[in-house]
Design a protein around this motif. Sequence first.
Motif, PDB file in Angstrom:
ATOM      1  N   LEU A  72       0.828  -1.213   0.000  1.00 30.68           N
ATOM      2  CA  LEU A  72       0.000   0.000   0.000  1.00 30.68           C
ATOM      3  C   LEU A  72       0.859   1.257   0.000  1.00 30.68           C
ATOM      4  O   LEU A  72       0.539   2.229  -0.693  1.00 30.68           O
ATOM      5  N   SER A  73       1.969   1.245   0.741  1.00 28.69           N
ATOM      6  CA  SER A  73       2.895   2.386   0.725  1.00 28.69           C
ATOM      7  C   SER A  73       3.506   2.543  -0.661  1.00 28.69           C
ATOM      8  O   SER A  73       3.605   3.651  -1.197  1.00 28.69           O
ATOM      9  N   TYR A  74       3.902   1.432  -1.258  1.00 29.78           N
ATOM     10  CA  TYR A  74       4.527   1.438  -2.581  1.00 29.78           C
ATOM     11  C   TYR A  74       3.556   1.943  -3.655  1.00 29.78           C
ATOM     12  O   TYR A  74       3.908   2.812  -4.465  1.00 29.78           O
ATOM     13  N   LEU A  75       2.349   1.426  -3.667  1.00 33.80           N
ATOM     14  CA  LEU A  75       1.372   1.855  -4.676  1.00 33.80           C
ATOM     15  C   LEU A  75       1.053   3.346  -4.538  1.00 33.80           C
ATOM     16  O   LEU A  75       0.906   4.049  -5.538  1.00 33.80           O
ATOM     17  N   SER A  76       0.987   3.834  -3.318  1.00 35.78           N
ATOM     18  CA  SER A  76       0.748   5.254  -3.089  1.00 35.78           C
ATOM     19  C   SER A  76       1.882   6.094  -3.670  1.00 35.78           C
ATOM     20  O   SER A  76       1.650   7.104  -4.353  1.00 35.78           O
ATOM     21  N   LEU A  77       3.117   5.673  -3.397  1.00 34.87           N
ATOM     22  CA  LEU A  77       4.273   6.398  -3.940  1.00 34.87           C
ATOM     23  C   LEU A  77       4.276   6.357  -5.469  1.00 34.87           C
ATOM     24  O   LEU A  77       4.542   7.371  -6.119  1.00 34.87           O
ATOM     25  N   CYS A  78       4.000   5.203  -6.026  1.00 36.70           N
ATOM     26  CA  CYS A  78       3.983   5.086  -7.486  1.00 36.70           C
ATOM     27  C   CYS A  78       2.940   6.007  -8.100  1.00 36.70           C
ATOM     28  O   CYS A  78       3.212   6.682  -9.100  1.00 36.70           O
ATOM     29  N   ALA A  79       1.778   6.058  -7.498  1.00 41.39           N
ATOM     30  CA  ALA A  79       0.724   6.935  -8.028  1.00 41.39           C
ATOM     31  C   ALA A  79       1.160   8.396  -7.983  1.00 41.39           C
ATOM     32  O   ALA A  79       0.933   9.153  -8.935  1.00 41.39           O
ATOM     33  N   ARG A  80       1.812   8.791  -6.891  1.00 40.58           N
ATOM     34  CA  ARG A  80       2.257  10.180  -6.761  1.00 40.58           C
ATOM     35  C   ARG A  80       3.462  10.499  -7.640  1.00 40.58           C
ATOM     36  O   ARG A  80       3.651  11.644  -8.042  1.00 40.58           O
ATOM     37  N   LYS A  81       4.275   9.492  -7.959  1.00 29.79           N
ATOM     38  CA  LYS A  81       5.485   9.711  -8.764  1.00 29.79           C
ATOM     39  C   LYS A  81       5.266   9.358 -10.239  1.00 29.79           C
ATOM     40  O   LYS A  81       6.221   9.271 -11.001  1.00 29.79           O
ATOM     41  N   LEU A 111      10.186  -9.866   1.717  1.00 28.95           N
ATOM     42  CA  LEU A 111       9.122  -9.512   0.774  1.00 28.95           C
ATOM     43  C   LEU A 111       9.688  -9.695  -0.632  1.00 28.95           C
ATOM     44  O   LEU A 111      10.808  -9.266  -0.911  1.00 28.95           O
ATOM     45  N   ARG A 112       8.908 -10.340  -1.491  1.00 24.03           N
ATOM     46  CA  ARG A 112       9.349 -10.604  -2.862  1.00 24.03           C
ATOM     47  C   ARG A 112       8.316 -10.086  -3.851  1.00 24.03           C
ATOM     48  O   ARG A 112       7.689 -10.860  -4.579  1.00 24.03           O
ATOM     49  N   PRO A 113       8.134  -8.758  -3.887  1.00 21.96           N
ATOM     50  CA  PRO A 113       7.112  -8.207  -4.773  1.00 21.96           C
ATOM     51  C   PRO A 113       7.492  -8.381  -6.244  1.00 21.96           C
ATOM     52  O   PRO A 113       8.631  -8.130  -6.637  1.00 21.96           O
ATOM     53  N   ARG A 114       6.530  -8.822  -7.018  1.00 20.98           N
ATOM     54  CA  ARG A 114       6.647  -8.915  -8.474  1.00 20.98           C
ATOM     55  C   ARG A 114       5.722  -7.853  -9.025  1.00 20.98           C
ATOM     56  O   ARG A 114       4.503  -7.960  -8.920  1.00 20.98           O
ATOM     57  N   VAL A 115       6.320  -6.799  -9.566  1.00 21.71           N
ATOM     58  CA  VAL A 115       5.570  -5.619  -9.982  1.00 21.71           C
ATOM     59  C   VAL A 115       5.592  -5.512 -11.498  1.00 21.71           C
ATOM     60  O   VAL A 115       6.642  -5.682 -12.120  1.00 21.71           O
ATOM     61  N   THR A 116       4.441  -5.213 -12.060  1.00 19.16           N
ATOM     62  CA  THR A 116       4.352  -4.946 -13.493  1.00 19.16           C
ATOM     63  C   THR A 116       4.020  -3.473 -13.674  1.00 19.16           C
ATOM     64  O   THR A 116       3.075  -2.970 -13.050  1.00 19.16           O
ATOM     65  N   VAL A 117       4.822  -2.806 -14.498  1.00 15.72           N
ATOM     66  CA  VAL A 117       4.589  -1.392 -14.798  1.00 15.72           C
ATOM     67  C   VAL A 117       4.173  -1.250 -16.253  1.00 15.72           C
ATOM     68  O   VAL A 117       4.384  -2.145 -17.079  1.00 15.72           O
ATOM     69  N   ALA A 118       3.617  -0.091 -16.580  1.00 19.20           N
ATOM     70  CA  ALA A 118       3.032   0.124 -17.897  1.00 19.20           C
ATOM     71  C   ALA A 118       4.055   0.377 -18.994  1.00 19.20           C
ATOM     72  O   ALA A 118       3.768   0.109 -20.164  1.00 19.20           O
ATOM     73  N   ALA A 119       5.237   0.890 -18.663  1.00 25.98           N
ATOM     74  CA  ALA A 119       6.189   1.281 -19.709  1.00 25.98           C
ATOM     75  C   ALA A 119       7.629   1.048 -19.250  1.00 25.98           C
ATOM     76  O   ALA A 119       7.937   1.174 -18.061  1.00 25.98           O
ATOM     77  N   PRO A 120       8.538   0.749 -20.209  1.00 25.42           N
ATOM     78  CA  PRO A 120       9.938   0.476 -19.866  1.00 25.42           C
ATOM     79  C   PRO A 120      10.628   1.614 -19.116  1.00 25.42           C
ATOM     80  O   PRO A 120      11.463   1.365 -18.234  1.00 25.42           O
ATOM     81  N   GLU A 121      10.299   2.843 -19.414  1.00 26.68           N
ATOM     82  CA  GLU A 121      10.960   3.973 -18.749  1.00 26.68           C
ATOM     83  C   GLU A 121      10.563   4.110 -17.279  1.00 26.68           C
ATOM     84  O   GLU A 121      11.137   4.921 -16.554  1.00 26.68           O
ATOM     85  N   MET A 122       9.623   3.301 -16.800  1.00 28.56           N
ATOM     86  CA  MET A 122       9.191   3.339 -15.407  1.00 28.56           C
ATOM     87  C   MET A 122       9.934   2.335 -14.526  1.00 28.56           C
ATOM     88  O   MET A 122       9.855   2.404 -13.303  1.00 28.56           O
ATOM     89  N   VAL A 123      10.674   1.425 -15.133  1.00 32.01           N
ATOM     90  CA  VAL A 123      11.286   0.322 -14.392  1.00 32.01           C
ATOM     91  C   VAL A 123      12.268   0.823 -13.331  1.00 32.01           C
ATOM     92  O   VAL A 123      12.212   0.395 -12.169  1.00 32.01           O
ATOM     93  N   GLU A 124      13.171   1.706 -13.679  1.00 29.24           N
ATOM     94  CA  GLU A 124      14.176   2.171 -12.724  1.00 29.24           C
ATOM     95  C   GLU A 124      13.530   2.859 -11.523  1.00 29.24           C
ATOM     96  O   GLU A 124      13.846   2.572 -10.370  1.00 29.24           O
ATOM     97  N   ARG A 125      12.614   3.755 -11.785  1.00 27.46           N
ATOM     98  CA  ARG A 125      11.950   4.484 -10.687  1.00 27.46           C
ATOM     99  C   ARG A 125      11.100   3.526  -9.864  1.00 27.46           C
ATOM    100  O   ARG A 125      11.052   3.624  -8.635  1.00 27.46           O
ATOM    101  N   ALA A 126      10.445   2.571 -10.525  1.00 25.12           N
ATOM    102  CA  ALA A 126       9.627   1.581  -9.817  1.00 25.12           C
ATOM    103  C   ALA A 126      10.486   0.768  -8.855  1.00 25.12           C
ATOM    104  O   ALA A 126      10.063   0.458  -7.734  1.00 25.12           O
ATOM    105  N   THR A 127      11.704   0.443  -9.256  1.00 25.37           N
ATOM    106  CA  THR A 127      12.621  -0.303  -8.398  1.00 25.37           C
ATOM    107  C   THR A 127      13.041   0.550  -7.205  1.00 25.37           C
ATOM    108  O   THR A 127      13.030   0.094  -6.057  1.00 25.37           O
ATOM    109  N   GLU A 128      13.416   1.794  -7.461  1.00 28.23           N
ATOM    110  CA  GLU A 128      13.876   2.695  -6.398  1.00 28.23           C
ATOM    111  C   GLU A 128      12.806   2.941  -5.340  1.00 28.23           C
ATOM    112  O   GLU A 128      13.116   3.099  -4.153  1.00 28.23           O
ATOM    113  N   LEU A 129      11.553   2.994  -5.742  1.00 33.02           N
ATOM    114  CA  LEU A 129      10.479   3.337  -4.810  1.00 33.02           C
ATOM    115  C   LEU A 129      10.247   2.285  -3.728  1.00 33.02           C
ATOM    116  O   LEU A 129       9.623   2.572  -2.710  1.00 33.02           O
TER     117      LEU A 129
END
Length: 162
Positions: A72-81, A111-129
């Motif tokens: 929930l913390s991660y999804l919130s950050l992703c939405a804001r970023k 924790l072993r989250p497997r996250v799918t993002v919409a675009a390749p340019e989001m991968v680095e930021r998605a990892t950092e978050l």
Amino acid sequence: MSRTHHYPLTVTWTGAGEAGTVNYRVYGRDHEITADGPPPLLGSADPTFRGEPERWNPEQLLVAALAQCHMLSYLSLCARKRVVVTGYLDEAVGTMAETGDGGGRFTEVLLRPRVTVAAPEMVERATELHEEAHRICFVANSVNFPVRHEPVISVAAAGQGA
């Protein structure tokens, strides 16, 4: 300004049977957790400690709370970023060690989250978050053992979610 939140709930032991705790081997560990709003949660002890395997035990609930809070913390950050997450799955595992005096403690949760993002340019930021999500997670900030993360980020195929 600091805010305080309260989370009232009731735990009711339902395993007394007719004899109660006359003997360690005969009393039931079953209980019910209730709070205003959600349906009752059926609990017991870990089967190792004479609990019922079809009910949630406290150790599982602690791992679940950490995984939920991180997500929930991660999804919130992703939405804001502006990182668009289209899928999230975490196969978390907690490790607990018993002590010789009948007690024990968690030594870590992974924790072993497997996250799918919409675009390749989001991968680095998605990892950092994930690090920032860990830093702000209320539950992770409340435990005295390591909570580690092994995130894997992938990109959604065109026209697909998770």
